[in-house]
Write an enzyme that holds these catalytic residues in place. Structure first.
Site, PDB file in Angstrom:
ATOM      1  N   LYS A 106       0.782  -1.323  -0.023  1.00 34.21           N
ATOM      2  CA  LYS A 106      -0.005  -0.034   0.018  1.00 34.21           C
ATOM      3  C   LYS A 106       0.928   1.177  -0.061  1.00 34.21           C
ATOM      4  CE  LYS A 106      -4.622  -1.789   1.292  1.00 34.21           C
ATOM      5  NZ  LYS A 106      -5.419  -2.075   2.396  1.00 34.21           N
ATOM      6  N   ARG A 116      -3.735  -9.886   5.155  1.00 41.55           N
ATOM      7  CA  ARG A 116      -4.167 -10.001   3.694  1.00 41.55           C
ATOM      8  C   ARG A 116      -3.154  -9.538   2.910  1.00 41.55           C
ATOM      9  NH1 ARG A 116      -6.403  -6.659  -0.048  1.00 41.55           N
ATOM     10  NH2 ARG A 116      -8.269  -7.773  -1.421  1.00 41.55           N
TER      11      ARG A 116
HETATM   12  N1  HH2 Z   1      -7.650  -3.760   1.056  1.00 42.12           N
HETATM   13  C1  HH2 Z   1      -8.054  -3.906  -0.273  1.00 42.12           C
HETATM   14  C2  HH2 Z   1      -9.197  -4.614  -0.710  1.00 42.12           C
HETATM   15  N2  HH2 Z   1     -10.000  -5.324   0.158  1.00 42.12           N
HETATM   16  N3  HH2 Z   1     -10.169  -5.978   2.468  1.00 42.12           N
HETATM   17  C3  HH2 Z   1      -9.599  -6.082   3.643  1.00 42.12           C
HETATM   18  N4  HH2 Z   1     -10.405  -6.634   4.803  1.00 42.12           N
HETATM   19  N5  HH2 Z   1      -8.565  -5.363   4.157  1.00 42.12           N
HETATM   20  C4  HH2 Z   1      -7.803  -4.682   3.460  1.00 42.12           C
HETATM   21  O1  HH2 Z   1      -7.150  -3.671   3.795  1.00 42.12           O
HETATM   22  C5  HH2 Z   1      -8.401  -4.694   1.822  1.00 42.12           C
HETATM   23  C6  HH2 Z   1      -9.397  -5.319   1.355  1.00 42.12           C
HETATM   24  C7  HH2 Z   1      -7.120  -3.106  -1.149  1.00 42.12           C
HETATM   25  O2  HH2 Z   1      -6.064  -3.877  -1.766  1.00 42.12           O
HETATM   26  P1  HH2 Z   1      -6.253  -4.624  -3.211  1.00 42.12           P
HETATM   27  O3  HH2 Z   1      -7.036  -5.734  -3.348  1.00 42.12           O
HETATM   28  O4  HH2 Z   1      -4.841  -5.067  -3.340  1.00 42.12           O
HETATM   29  O5  HH2 Z   1      -6.449  -3.474  -4.466  1.00 42.12           O
HETATM   30  P2  HH2 Z   1      -7.810  -3.355  -5.070  1.00 42.12           P
HETATM   31  O6  HH2 Z   1      -8.721  -3.034  -4.208  1.00 42.12           O
HETATM   32  O7  HH2 Z   1      -7.339  -2.196  -6.321  1.00 42.12           O
HETATM   33  O8  HH2 Z   1      -8.166  -4.579  -6.051  1.00 42.12           O
END
Ligand code: HH2
Length: 297
Positions: free
Chosen positions: A239, A273
């Site tokens: 992040k 995660r």
């Molecule tokens: N962060 C993201 C998405 N879902 N869920 C939880 N519980 N906690 C988090 O910190 C979290 C989440 C964002 O990350 P990512 O899936 O890599 O990116 P994107 O939302 O662009 O797919």
């Protein structure tokens, strides 16, 4: 179950059980790695490299082979400024991936990363064992019922605002105090809606309506959040706060992620995660063995 004090934060007994449908995890001395399977063309971290069904399934299988305890499948990017996705589009992205991962018998429980009750319901029918709701039951009034009736695990995450606008001007008087109060209130709302409290884990929501400084304060004061009555999940992977600290792009944040994961585990976090499962399973093993809450051999 006998009451026992197994951690510096004083949680005991059932507090460490995480019920996810037919299975349950005992998190008293264990940290789970949740591997990220994005089925999105616009994710911030992997730029849609795994957008189609085939690449996403292959990626999920690889993460399972690398030691993921859970696969978190998501079909809507929550990147700041990301456009919302329709129910039909989200279903078309995630359901075939869940079905295929179940059929491939990777044996790893699947989590559905969604704010939509219909997507959660269909994902659970396709075999998902956990609902990861970044809106903590606030985006869709039917979500609580899906979680209550299915008995699957549930992640309740803190977010200030909504993905489209959340990074515009996040403001808190006391970021950790407000997140604590929010998560407590959402847990109570979930229980009031008939959800088994043992199905719930709580997430402070790194990067969701937070400045870099807010994210740093969450990490520095993580022990206060770990004193909440349910286990903590954290998603620091690749992040922006890591990018800022290191002045590095998203594809060079694995060591920074490792540091954040290790710090979180020392403070009591039990689920991480992450994208880089091979590396983080190693980090988690060592960090969990060194953690002050670990009273085991
Ligand atoms: N962060 C993201 C998405 N879902 N869920 C939880 N519980 N906690 C988090 O910190 C979290 C989440 C964002 O990350 P990512 O899936 O890599 O990116 P994107 O939302 O662009 O797919």
């Amino acid at each position: 179950m006998a009451e026992r004090d197994e951690s510096s934060n004083g949680l005991s007994g059932d507090c460490w059980l995480w019920r996810c449908g037919g299975r349950q995890f005992d998190l008293a001395r264990r940290v789970l790695v949740m591997g990220i399977v994005n089925v999105t063309p616009d994710s911030f971290s992997d730029g849609g490299r795994f957008a189609g069904v085939e690449p996403a399934v292959a990626h999920g299988r690889q993460l399972a082979a690398e030691g993921a305890d859970i696969l978190d499948v998501g079909g809507e990017s929550t990147r700041p400024g990301a456009a919302p996705v329709s129910v039909e589009e989200e279903l078309a992205r995630v359901i075939p991936v869940i079905e295929r991962l179940r059929a491939a018998a990777v044996g790893v429980p699947i989590s559905i990363d969604t704010m939509k009750a219909e997507v959660a319901r269909r994902a659970v029918a396709a075999g998902a064992a956990i609902i990861n709701d970044i809106a903590a039951l606030r985006a869709d009034p039917a979500m609580a019922e899906v979680a209550a009736q299915s008995g699957v695990g549930l992640v309740l995450m803190h977010m200030q605002g909504e993905p489209r606008t959340m990074q515009a001007a996040p403001h808190y008087d006391d970021v950790v105090g407000e997140i604590r109060a929010f998560l407590q209130e959402r847990l109570a709302a979930a229980v009031a809606a008939g959800i088994d409290r043992r199905a719930v884990v709580l997430d402070p929501g790194i990067g969701f309506g937070k400045t870099i400084q807010h994210n740093l304060e969450i990490f520095r004061r993580m022990a206060e959040l770990a004193a909440l009555p349910r286990p903590l999940l954290i998603g620091p992977s690749r992040k922006a706060f890591i990018g800022k600290l290191l002045d590095l792009p998203v594809d060079q944040r694995v060591e920074g992620t490792a540091a954040a994961v290790a710090a979180a585990i020392a403070a009591g976090v039990r689920v991480v995660r992450v994208h880089d499962v091979r590396e983080m399973t190693r980090v988690v093993k060592v960090a969990a063995a060194l953690a002050p809450w670990n009273t085991g051999p």
